[in-house]
Design an enzyme around this catalytic site. Structure first.
Site, PDB file in Angstrom:
ATOM      1  N   ASP A 183       1.025  -1.270  -0.151  1.00  0.00           N
ATOM      2  CA  ASP A 183      -0.227  -0.122   0.123  1.00  0.00           C
ATOM      3  C   ASP A 183       0.863   1.371   0.141  1.00  0.00           C
ATOM      4  O   ASP A 183       2.030   1.256   0.636  1.00  0.00           O
ATOM      5  CB  ASP A 183      -0.911   0.027   1.199  1.00  0.00           C
ATOM      6  CG  ASP A 183      -1.836   1.053   1.174  1.00  0.00           C
ATOM      7  OD1 ASP A 183      -2.199   1.680   0.196  1.00  0.00           O
ATOM      8  OD2 ASP A 183      -2.419   1.592   2.399  1.00  0.00           O
ATOM      9  N   HIS A 184       0.680   2.265  -0.475  1.00  0.00           N
ATOM     10  CA  HIS A 184       1.079   3.614  -0.431  1.00  0.00           C
ATOM     11  C   HIS A 184       0.758   4.453   0.715  1.00  0.00           C
ATOM     12  O   HIS A 184      -0.161   4.422   1.132  1.00  0.00           O
ATOM     13  CB  HIS A 184       0.721   4.540  -1.572  1.00  0.00           C
ATOM     14  CG  HIS A 184       0.827   3.883  -3.068  1.00  0.00           C
ATOM     15  ND1 HIS A 184      -0.242   3.768  -4.046  1.00  0.00           N
ATOM     16  CD2 HIS A 184       2.084   3.339  -3.670  1.00  0.00           C
ATOM     17  CE1 HIS A 184       0.403   3.460  -5.164  1.00  0.00           C
ATOM     18  NE2 HIS A 184       1.695   3.063  -4.945  1.00  0.00           N
ATOM     19  N   TYR A 211      -4.978   4.847   0.649  1.00  0.00           N
ATOM     20  CA  TYR A 211      -6.052   4.059   0.426  1.00  0.00           C
ATOM     21  C   TYR A 211      -5.955   3.124  -1.083  1.00  0.00           C
ATOM     22  O   TYR A 211      -6.753   3.168  -2.139  1.00  0.00           O
ATOM     23  CB  TYR A 211      -7.344   4.877   0.022  1.00  0.00           C
ATOM     24  CG  TYR A 211      -7.285   5.918   1.264  1.00  0.00           C
ATOM     25  CD1 TYR A 211      -7.534   5.597   2.414  1.00  0.00           C
ATOM     26  CD2 TYR A 211      -7.092   7.410   0.727  1.00  0.00           C
ATOM     27  CE1 TYR A 211      -7.440   6.622   3.515  1.00  0.00           C
ATOM     28  CE2 TYR A 211      -7.140   8.351   1.918  1.00  0.00           C
ATOM     29  CZ  TYR A 211      -7.200   7.826   3.154  1.00  0.00           C
ATOM     30  OH  TYR A 211      -7.006   8.720   4.253  1.00  0.00           O
ATOM     31  N   HIS A 212      -4.849   2.364  -1.212  1.00  0.00           N
ATOM     32  CA  HIS A 212      -4.254   1.843  -2.664  1.00  0.00           C
ATOM     33  C   HIS A 212      -4.004   0.386  -2.202  1.00  0.00           C
ATOM     34  O   HIS A 212      -3.029  -0.108  -2.595  1.00  0.00           O
ATOM     35  CB  HIS A 212      -3.219   2.395  -3.328  1.00  0.00           C
ATOM     36  CG  HIS A 212      -3.635   3.891  -3.632  1.00  0.00           C
ATOM     37  ND1 HIS A 212      -2.800   4.678  -3.957  1.00  0.00           N
ATOM     38  CD2 HIS A 212      -4.776   4.529  -3.949  1.00  0.00           C
ATOM     39  CE1 HIS A 212      -3.390   5.740  -4.314  1.00  0.00           C
ATOM     40  NE2 HIS A 212      -4.605   5.508  -4.142  1.00  0.00           N
ATOM     41  N   PRO A 213      -4.728  -0.237  -1.274  1.00  0.00           N
ATOM     42  CA  PRO A 213      -4.108  -1.635  -0.716  1.00  0.00           C
ATOM     43  C   PRO A 213      -4.253  -2.637  -1.872  1.00  0.00           C
ATOM     44  O   PRO A 213      -5.190  -2.649  -2.715  1.00  0.00           O
ATOM     45  CB  PRO A 213      -4.993  -2.095   0.363  1.00  0.00           C
ATOM     46  CG  PRO A 213      -6.372  -1.273   0.188  1.00  0.00           C
ATOM     47  CD  PRO A 213      -5.724  -0.073  -0.439  1.00  0.00           C
TER      48      PRO A 213
END
Length: 538
Positions: A293-294, A473-475
């Site tokens: 994730d980011h 919010y990029h899992p």
């Protein structure tokens, strides 16, 4: 309900695209099962309304991570869409494909079906780019993408000019031939309304007689008989039942729900499942592993000139922009808060940009409880420059805690757990300050508020970003695709290893995390996934 050729679990970015493309022939029966409800909500369709959805259990799974040592022991809030359109119905709408080399990475792991030569035509076919079609961009596809060039806040241009002065070139299209540079973000917004995957793909598909969508329905496990997925068990309105298919089950629940459902179904780390009393159908430790994730944070400034704070904070300002939006579909409420951005390298030796920038002409140092305060910013003129890492080397995991499908799984983000990630972020936050020190932006800044001028040493900067960072919010990658069963969950055709007629097609299947926002590649998964699924049936 029984008898669909495809049961798609989840109506998010990938599931919506799958539903539209797999049903396009008018004959193939598609059933989409969604735990959440309708997307016909005002704050879903009003682009800036996503701040109201950030803590809304009616549309949001409201996940929390375990306390994370890399984030100073904080528990991070992970909103994920529980609604038609999934997270594309509650996100910030920035449309970024990622760097071309990201798909070279995918090809190396998952084969030529996922390399740039196949991905570029898919993106172009999917897109209806307002800026116009060319060798890189599509025109006339089902997904309209706003160029985001009208109504920008006056501070966007000084931000771009200052970032140019700091050494980055101006880029007209981050999805074009060059990603590195500074500019404005394209958005999934159409006619002043959010253009979610549900709006662009699922709702057109729902008009077909061969498509059925069940909302408010929780899938509790995949039903596997003699090594083949034959349906799903669901709970709807308190009633438990099994829905069967003679075709295939496709999981499209995302990076948290898809590995959770596989584990509940007996597909995952064997010791974990045995310890919870779940019969092991397929022992695969990669299910729920490789979580990537980011991570990001903002640097915040008090400004000498008006910002969106001055428009969105007072009651009369809310009234003004509200009327503007309702009457004309324009104004701040019709856009994302991230109007500008960019990509840069923290070191010239990096082969590609490894950091992403976000410019926001507003600030929220004084948050309201229970709401991401986009519509209630600080009571002064404030601005934020944010960033996130593009390809972190830290890895976490998703693991169920019990056999209860209603219990949220354990989410271990493991942020900043490698020296590489810490060193890159340290260099990146220093670059934010370099941008802020350049004219013409520097002349408009009154003072740095966060982390503030007293935060100077490397140790202080690291402590600050550990304390203030969080997910962007990029899992992804928790059911990663690959040719090697030892490191993957699904093969290059998205088929779960060891189980027939079961696939995973969403961001959890990314072989690696894309360098950029993940909504576009999640929709790509649905588009290319439909191609490889149909190719396997004929």
């Amino acid at each position: 309900m029984d008898g669909a050729d495809y049961i798609i679990v989840g109506s998010g970015s990938s599931g919506s695209v799958l539903a539209e493309r797999l049903s396009a022939d008018g004959r193939t029966k598609v059933l989409v099962i969604e735990a959440g409800g309708t997307d016909l909500r005002f704050f879903v369709h009003m682009p800036l309304g996503y701040g109201k959805l950030f803590y809304d259990p009616a549309v949001n799974w409201l996940y929390k991570t375990e306390p994370d040592p890399g984030l100073a022991g904080n528990r991070d809030h992970w909103p994920r869409g529980k609604i038609l359109g999934g997270s594309s119905s509650i996100n910030a709408m920035v449309y970024i494909r990622g760097h071309q080399s990201d798909y070279d990475d995918w090809e190396a792991i998952a084969g030529p079906d996922w390399g740039w030569e196949q991905v570029l035509p898919a993106y172009k076919a999917m897109e209806d780019t307002e800026a116009g079609g060319d060798a890189w961009r599509g025109k006339g596809g089902p997904l309209f993408i706003s160029a985001n060039r009208r109504g920008l806040h006056p501070l966007v241009e000084p931000y771009i000019a200052a970032t140019e002065a700091a050494g980055l070139p101006r880029v007209e299209d981050f999805n074009g031939p060059e990603q590195e540079g500074v500019g404005t973000y394209q958005l999934t917004v159409k006619g002043g309304r959010r253009n979610s995957a549900a709006r662009a793909f699922l709702r057109p598909a729902m008009k077909r007689p061969n498509v059925e969508v069940m909302t408010g329905t929780l899938v509790t496990r995949v039903v596997v008989e003699q090594g083949r997925a034959v349906g799903v068990e669901v709970v709807r309105g308190g009633e438990r039942k099994v829905i069967r298919t003679a075709g295939e089950v496709i999981l499209a629940g995302g990076a948290i729900n898809s590995p959770q459902l596989l584990q509940l179904s007996g597909i995952g780390p064997g010791a974990l499942l045995q310890g919870l009393g779940i019969p092991v159908l397929r022992d695969n430790p990669n299910v729920g592993a490789n979580l990537n994730d980011h991570q990001g944070l903002n640097y915040t400034y008090r400004m000498k000139v008006p910002t969106l704070n001055d428009e969105l904070r007072p009651w009369w300002g809310k009234l003004k922009v509200g009327l503007q939006y309702l009457l004309t579909g324009t104004g701040p409420l019709s856009m994302s808060i991230n109007q500008g951005g960019g990509f840069f390298r923290t070191d010239p030796s990096q082969p590609r940009p490894n950091m992403q920038l976000y410019f926001q002409a507003f600030s929220t140092l004084l948050p309201r409880v229970g709401e991401r305060p986009i519509l209630s910013p600080d009571p002064f003129s404030g601005m934020s420059i944010g960033l996130s890492n593009c390809r972190p080397t830290s890895r976490g995991h998703i693991r169920i805690r019990s056999r209860d499908p209603d219990q949220h799984p354990e989410i271990v983000a493991n942020a900043y757990s490698t020296n590489t990630d810490v060193e890159e972020m340290l260099a990146a936050v220093k670059f934010i300050r370099k941008i802020a020190a350049q004219k013409p932006l520097a002349d408009l800044i009154a003072e740095e508020l966060r982390p503030g001028p007293d935060c100077r040493t490397d140790e202080q900067l690291i402590a600050d970003f550990r304390a203030r960072s969080g997910t962007v919010y990029h899992p992804s990658c928790t059911c990663r695709m690959g040719r090697d069963q030892a490191t993957a969950v699904v093969d290059p055709a998205l088929r779960v290893f060891g189980v027939e007629a079961l696939r995973v097609c969403d961001a959890s299947a990314f072989p690696t995390l894309i360098g950029g926002n993940t909504n576009a590649p999640a929709m790509l998964m649905g588009w290319r996934g439909a191609d490889v699924i149909r190719a396997g049936r004929h």
